[in-house]
Design a protein around this motif. Structure first.
Motif, short mmCIF file in Angstrom:
data_model
loop_
_atom_site.label_atom_id
_atom_site.label_comp_id
_atom_site.label_asym_id
_atom_site.label_seq_id
_atom_site.Cartn_x
_atom_site.Cartn_y
_atom_site.Cartn_z
N TYR A 4 1.62 -1.56 -1.09
CA TYR A 4 2.33 -1.17 -2.31
C TYR A 4 2.89 -2.40 -3.04
N TRP A 7 0.02 -3.82 -4.95
CA TRP A 7 -0.21 -3.09 -6.21
C TRP A 7 0.80 -3.52 -7.28
N LEU A 8 2.08 -3.51 -6.95
CA LEU A 8 3.11 -3.83 -7.93
C LEU A 8 2.95 -5.25 -8.46
N PRO A 29 8.52 -0.67 -3.60
CA PRO A 29 7.33 -0.47 -4.42
C PRO A 29 6.72 0.92 -4.22
N LYS A 30 6.83 1.45 -3.01
CA LYS A 30 6.28 2.79 -2.75
C LYS A 30 7.00 3.84 -3.58
N PHE A 33 5.77 3.60 -7.09
CA PHE A 33 4.44 4.21 -7.19
C PHE A 33 4.54 5.72 -7.31
N LEU A 54 1.65 0.22 -16.00
CA LEU A 54 1.94 0.45 -14.59
C LEU A 54 1.54 1.86 -14.17
N CYS A 55 1.91 2.83 -14.99
CA CYS A 55 1.60 4.23 -14.66
C CYS A 55 0.11 4.49 -14.68
N SER A 57 -2.23 2.39 -14.07
CA SER A 57 -2.90 1.69 -12.96
C SER A 57 -2.93 2.53 -11.69
N ARG A 58 -1.95 3.42 -11.54
CA ARG A 58 -1.87 4.20 -10.30
C ARG A 58 -3.06 5.12 -10.11
N TRP A 61 -6.09 3.04 -8.75
CA TRP A 61 -5.84 2.02 -7.72
C TRP A 61 -6.36 2.51 -6.37
N PHE A 63 -6.41 1.44 -2.67
CA PHE A 63 -5.76 0.50 -1.75
C PHE A 63 -6.76 -0.19 -0.83
#
Length: 359
Positions: A4, A7-8, A29-30, A33, A54-55, A57-58, A61, A63
């Motif tokens: 996480y 990701w951030l 960060p979790k 997310f 940011l939103c 990208s979720r 994404w 992992f």
């Protein structure tokens, strides 16, 4: 949790301030997310555009895929919560959430940032090589930005001295910039370290370089500036160092030389005067290992005529005629002595009939 953080830091690499605000509000960060997009936008209305990125990208994404890409490129991600994260960076303003790394990370030992002009003089190149080599040989880690000119020369000197040196890049760690320093990039990957807060593939964008400068100073106990114009990116690093409570030193240059202006202004404003690696080590209360003094002692074995000629040289280029005038020796004899000194590794001919000391 590292995934996480990855990701951030990938999405907001160029926004350490916004990262900090988000973490202050959501703690992890979790949790960021998992937060609702509407809530995030409501909490941070002045950053609506970046929050939107940011939103979005979720949704896409992956992992596992992102971890696989790092492994394939030989890149490691280390968050600020990881035990290997450099402790010096934890308390600086706008501390990064994590770093992308090729090679090693700097340790907790003494570290000096060595920075300066890209378009430097022969004097600057030789001085950077000298300081980088002698400081590194004394166990000091050299931190810089792998830029053309002073930065790259200081890091080459550190490698010559058998020490450790680390480059903080204004691009992804898989992007070699400038391309002229490819050989240095490859050596740092194997013998030192390449660091960036930007994710792989990030090109060298102009706005990223001031951000990376705060990391160069943040990773160091002191910043040493060698040649800088009155308006220079190196002075940004010096400003960050002062903000972070670090010492700043500058090497003086020739009067009325544009490349000396920034260093002389720093000294006028209270920066430490650096005239030799030995003096800098003493000021920093560091004590050189014997190996850094071996070459100095070996100069005593030079013939008297060689010592006479060598004493006329400095890190500033000196013409053959000037050496003849000072020593009162004929040009043919001086030329022969200089050739022997070049072969012994004490002198370098930087262009025809102009010589400098190697150290």
């Amino acid at each position: 949790m590292e995934t996480y953080w990855h990701w951030l830091c990938s999405v907001l690499a160029a926004e350490p301030g916004l990262q900090g605000k988000l973490l202050k509000r959501y703690k992890t960060p979790k949790a960021i997310f998992a937060a609702e997009a509407e809530e995030l936008e409501e909490q941070f209305p002045r950053s609506r555009s970046r929050i939107g990125d940011l939103c979005r990208s979720r949704a896409g994404w992956d992992f596992e895929k992102e971890q696989r890409i790092l492994r394939q490129k030989g890149i490691r991600f280390v968050s600020r919560e990881h035990p290997d994260f450099p402790g010096r960076l934890l308390d600086i303003p706008d501390s990064p959430g994590g770093l992308f790394v090729k090679g090693r990370l700097p340790g907790e030992g003494a570290a000096v940032a060595l920075v300066g002009a890209r378009d430097c003089s022969a004097y600057g190149r030789n001085t950077a090589l000298w300081f980088g080599r002698e400081l590194a040989a004394s166990g000091v880690q050299i931190i810089s930005g792998m830029a053309r000119g002073i930065d790259g020369q200081g890091q080459r000197g550190a490698l010559q001295g058998g020490g450790e040196t680390f480059a903080v890049l204004g691009s992804g760690v898989d992007v070699c910039y400038p391309v002229q320093n490819r050989e240095l990039y490859l050596r740092l990957e194997k013998e030192g370290g390449l660091l960036s807060e930007s994710p792989p593939g990030t090109p060298p964008l102009k706005h990223l370089f001031p951000l990376r400068n705060r990391l160069i100073s943040g990773l160091s106990d002191a910043v040493l500036v060698i040649e800088a114009r009155e308006k220079s990116g190196s002075l940004i690093t010096a400003d960050f160092a002062l903000e972070q409570g670090k010492d700043v030193y500058a090497v003086p240059g020739r009067l009325q030389e544009a490349l000396s202006g920034g260093c002389h202004n720093l000294i006028r404003q209270g920066a430490g005067l650096a005239v030799s690696p030995k003096q800098l080590l003493e000021d920093l209360q560091l004590f050189p290992e014997n190996r850094s003094l071996k070459k100095e002692k070996s100069k005593m074995a030079l013939e008297s005529s060689e010592n006479l000629v060598y004493s006329c040289l400095s890190l500033q280029a000196v013409n053959l005629d000037a050496v003849c005038s000072e020593t009162q020796l004929p040009p043919q004899e001086v030329s022969g002595i200089l050739t022997r000194l070049v072969l012994k590794g004490y002198v370098r001919e930087i262009y025809k009939n102009y010589y400098t000391r190697v150290s």
